[in-house]
Design a protein around this motif. Structure first.
Motif, short mmCIF file in Angstrom:
data_model
loop_
_atom_site.label_atom_id
_atom_site.label_comp_id
_atom_site.label_asym_id
_atom_site.label_seq_id
_atom_site.Cartn_x
_atom_site.Cartn_y
_atom_site.Cartn_z
N ILE A 69 0.84 -1.20 0.00
CA ILE A 69 0.00 0.00 0.00
C ILE A 69 0.87 1.26 0.00
O ILE A 69 0.55 2.25 -0.66
N ILE A 74 -4.03 2.15 -2.20
CA ILE A 74 -5.11 1.17 -2.05
C ILE A 74 -5.84 1.07 -3.39
O ILE A 74 -6.57 1.98 -3.79
N ARG A 96 -7.66 -4.39 4.36
CA ARG A 96 -7.05 -3.21 3.74
C ARG A 96 -7.04 -2.03 4.70
O ARG A 96 -6.09 -1.26 4.75
N ALA A 100 -3.70 -0.22 5.94
CA ALA A 100 -3.52 1.21 5.68
C ALA A 100 -3.08 1.94 6.93
O ALA A 100 -2.27 2.88 6.87
N PHE A 105 -1.33 5.70 6.63
CA PHE A 105 -2.28 6.52 5.88
C PHE A 105 -3.25 7.21 6.84
O PHE A 105 -3.68 6.62 7.84
N ILE A 108 -8.51 6.87 3.55
CA ILE A 108 -8.54 5.78 2.57
C ILE A 108 -9.73 5.98 1.62
O ILE A 108 -10.74 6.59 1.99
#
Length: 296
Positions: A69, A74, A96, A100, A105, A108
């Motif tokens: 990622i 993503i 995911r 993330a 992150f 998202i």
């Protein structure tokens, strides 16, 4: 129970699910095209679905996904549904979402779908089962949850997840195991085949530990279980002697039990015998009757 459009859609399998659920709201696009997100949402506004049947996530795999990622972003948006207080709950894509966070992150890409609890649970089970992301115990608990909370039959579940009714029934049989064996199954120390073989034994936990310690195959585990069942059927001392079930009869019982997903007992002698099918619910009885009528 009556069929609705959502169940008909989910019954077509994961390809239809991704094609319909992962299409952004208000856009017309083919399922084969790259999926665009509806928007990006800060990660802290998104929470996991506590009813998601998947409970275990391999840390090494999450780290690998987090690395990917960081490099590529993503690619597949997370599917969420709106919740009170400007928050969102994950329908599909918790892995995911977790990765993330590991990747650092702050937001998202998501696809919004306004669905009820039942549909969200259906989608979570379909996605995970079709992608083999659930361990056997998680799969069984997911089926049981839909049956207990939403009145589904084994046939309904088979249609939804694209599996046979007997597959669903055999998954549910795993819930008969004692908690220590469930933990071994969930951890991957035992396969579903090992675990099913131990269900009718006198002490599944002790036998499961022996299976793991000796590294027995499923076939060897079945033989171990058959020996245990023979001991259970052996007459008490002083009691009237009765013939022990032979290996062929025990194998037939196991085959019928696996096929029906219900406990089957066969008593056979030269002049005849009887076959006993045990059920716990009226749905199971109706299914037995339906199968017998279809074969007649």
């Amino acid at each position: 129970m009556s069929e609705d459009p959502t169940r008909r859609r989910l019954g077509r399998g994961l390809a239809a699910l991704i094609g319909e659920m992962d299409q952004p709201i208000g856009r017309e696009s083919e399922p084969t095209k790259p999926v665009a997100a509806d928007r990006k949402i800060p990660i802290e506004f998104i929470s996991r679905n506590p009813r998601n049947p998947r409970r275990t996530f391999d840390e090494a795999e999450l780290q690998d996904l987090a690395t990917s990622i960081r490099q590529h972003g993503i690619v597949q948006p997370v599917v969420v549904r709106p919740m009170p207080g400007d928050r969102y709950e994950i329908i599909a894509g918790e892995r995911r979402w977790r990765a993330a966070q590991l990747a650092g992150f702050s937001e998202i890409p998501v696809i919004l779908r306004d669905v009820d609890d039942r549909t969200a649970l259906e989608i979570a089970i379909v996605e995970n089962v079709q992608r083999s992301d659930l361990n056997p115990l998680e799969e069984a608990l997911g089926y049981d949850q839909l049956m207990e909370e939403h009145g589904y039959t084994q046939n309904d579940l088979g249609d939804i997840v694209g599996k046979s009714r007997s597959h669903v029934a055999n998954s549910l049989r795993l819930l008969k195991l004692p908690e220590p064996v469930r933990e071994m199954l969930s951890a991957g120390a035992l396969s579903a085949g090992h675990a099913r073989a131990l269900i009718p034994t006198s002490d599944p936990t002790t036998l499961a530990r022996a299976v793991i310690a000796k590294g027995l195959s499923v076939r060897d585990t079945e033989k171990l279980a058959q020996n245990d069942i023979r001991l259970q059927n052996a007459p008490d001392q002083g009691a009237k002697s009765r013939p022990e079930k032979d290996a062929d009869t025990i194998a037939l019982e196991r085959s019928l039990t696996d096929s029906l997903g219900l406990d089957v007992s066969v008593s056979h002698k030269a002049t005849g015998g009887h076959l006993k099918i045990s059920y716990k619910t009226l749905d199971q009885l109706e299914e037995i009757c339906r199968l017998l009528e279809r074969r007649s």
